[in-house]
Design an enzyme around this catalytic site. Structure first.
Site, PDB file in Angstrom:
ATOM      1  CE1 TYR A  40      -3.322  -2.722   0.072  1.00 11.30           C
ATOM      2  CE2 TYR A  40      -3.730  -2.266   2.384  1.00 11.30           C
ATOM      3  CZ  TYR A  40      -4.016  -2.974   1.236  1.00 11.30           C
ATOM      4  OH  TYR A  40      -5.002  -3.938   1.261  1.00 11.30           O
ATOM      5  N   GLY A  99     -23.993   5.544  -0.836  1.00  9.31           N
ATOM      6  CA  GLY A  99     -25.083   6.500  -0.754  1.00  9.31           C
ATOM      7  C   GLY A  99     -25.213   7.475  -1.894  1.00  9.31           C
ATOM      8  N   GLY A 149     -17.594   2.556  -3.366  1.00 14.05           N
ATOM      9  CA  GLY A 149     -18.537   3.671  -3.303  1.00 14.05           C
ATOM     10  C   GLY A 149     -19.917   3.380  -3.836  1.00 14.05           C
TER      11      GLY A 149
END
Length: 333
Positions: free
Chosen positions: A53, A214, A210
């Site tokens: 990462y 929402g 994602g």
């Protein structure tokens, strides 16, 4: 925050795991530290990173944050497999690379042990016996406490469990699979192995880049600007608009938005809560890039969906299976 045992081990972890994939990259160090501080303040104890990462910077950020803290109060997970250099032995799951990689991760994390060490991807070039025997030496030496796997098939996970049991050595206690309301293929074999063998389950991408956070809803004809889904357009990535723009996705999102309104929680919190309450999940891995993302995600802890709400989400998100799973399900109802 509630705490759960990691599979059949005695290790207890928080019901949400904080993923550090963006730390030292899209999330600068100041933001990363703020998120880490707030996670601990909320009762979180479980942090997940990997050597690859941001080319090791994620581990370094976590390590600098750990200094001066009670190390034993935290459960730190990291991973090995990815190439950390240009040499022929700078990646994979060979004995040589694992032994070099764990020392590098320990230095970056500023600790003398790793609580949970994952093999990041199945390595077709290295015998699983070599990988597992090397990992066993890390446990017996005290450099690693528990072992986990990620990104494997059902047969690969079961073979790994069987090889370790036959050899009488430490084997995997955890699995980190892709699993969420839109991606439920892990149920076909992987989760069954985890139930049968007592492995803990830490789903990655619980909000599917994602899609379940929402901002997506029926009637859209393109992803919102600035989202990972928009960035994936035309690249053939699994989170892309082209992959999920279908009736099943919109039906899942319809249900999420409706239930979120009923319970007074955000869509992301409902999607995460479904995972938290689904057997055999131990702790979904949230991967916030901003403090706002973190604040929303942490709100999945400390409450529950009703049985009816869980069933509604499970039913609407059920994915058509393929042979032989469809045939077997018909015979074993």
């Amino acid at each position: 925050m509630e705490y759960r045992n990691l599979g059949k081990t005695g290790l207890k972890v928080s019901e949400l795991c904080l993923g550090a994939m963006h730390f030292g990259g899209p999330a600068d160090e100041q933001t990363s530290v703020r998120i880490l501080d707030e996670f601990v303040e909320a009762g979180g104890t479980f942090i997940d990173t990997a050597d690859v990462y941001n080319a090791g910077e994620s581990e370094s950020v976590v390590g600098r944050w750990l200094k001066g803290r009670d190390r034993d109060a935290m459960v730190i997970a990291t991973k090995v497999y990815g190439a950390m250099g240009d040499g022929p032995n700078d990646g994979g799951l060979s004995r040589k690379h694992i032994l070099a990689a764990v020392e590098a991760s320990l230095r970056r994390l500023g600790t003398d042990y790793i609580d949970l060490y994952y093999t990041h991807v199945w390595d077709t070039a290295t015998p699983i016996e070599e990988t597992l025997s090397t990992l066993d030496t890390l446990v017996t030496s005290g450099k690693v406490r528990y072992l986990g796997a990620s990104n494997v098939t059902g047969w690969q996970l079961q073979k790994s469990v069987d090889v370790a049991q036959r050899a009488g050595i430490n084997g995997y206690s955890a699995l980190q699979p892709l699993y969420n309301l839109l991606d439920r293929e892990a149920e076909w074999e992987l989760l069954a192995v985890c139930r049968n063998e007592g492995l803990g389950v830490m789903p990655w991408s619980p909000l599917r880049a994602g899609w379940l956070a929402g901002r997506f809803h029926r009637g859209m004809d393109a992803p919102p600007e600035g989202t990972r889904v928009a960035a994936a357009a035309g690249l053939g990535l699994l989170e892309s608009w082209e992959y999920y723009d279908n009736e099943r996705t919109w039906a899942v999102l319809d249900a999420l938005h409706a239930i979120a309104g009923d319970v007074g929680h955000s869509v992301a919190q409902v999607a995460l809560r479904w995972l938290i309450q689904t057997d055999p999940v131990t702790a979904p891995i949230i991967g916030p890039r901003t403090l706002e993302h973190y604040t929303d995600n942490i709100g999945a802890a400390g409450w529950s969906l009703s049985d009816d709400q869980l069933a509604q989400l499970t039913t609407v998100s059920e994915k058509p299976s393929v042979y032989p799973y469809d045939l077997l399900r018909g015979f074993n109802r």
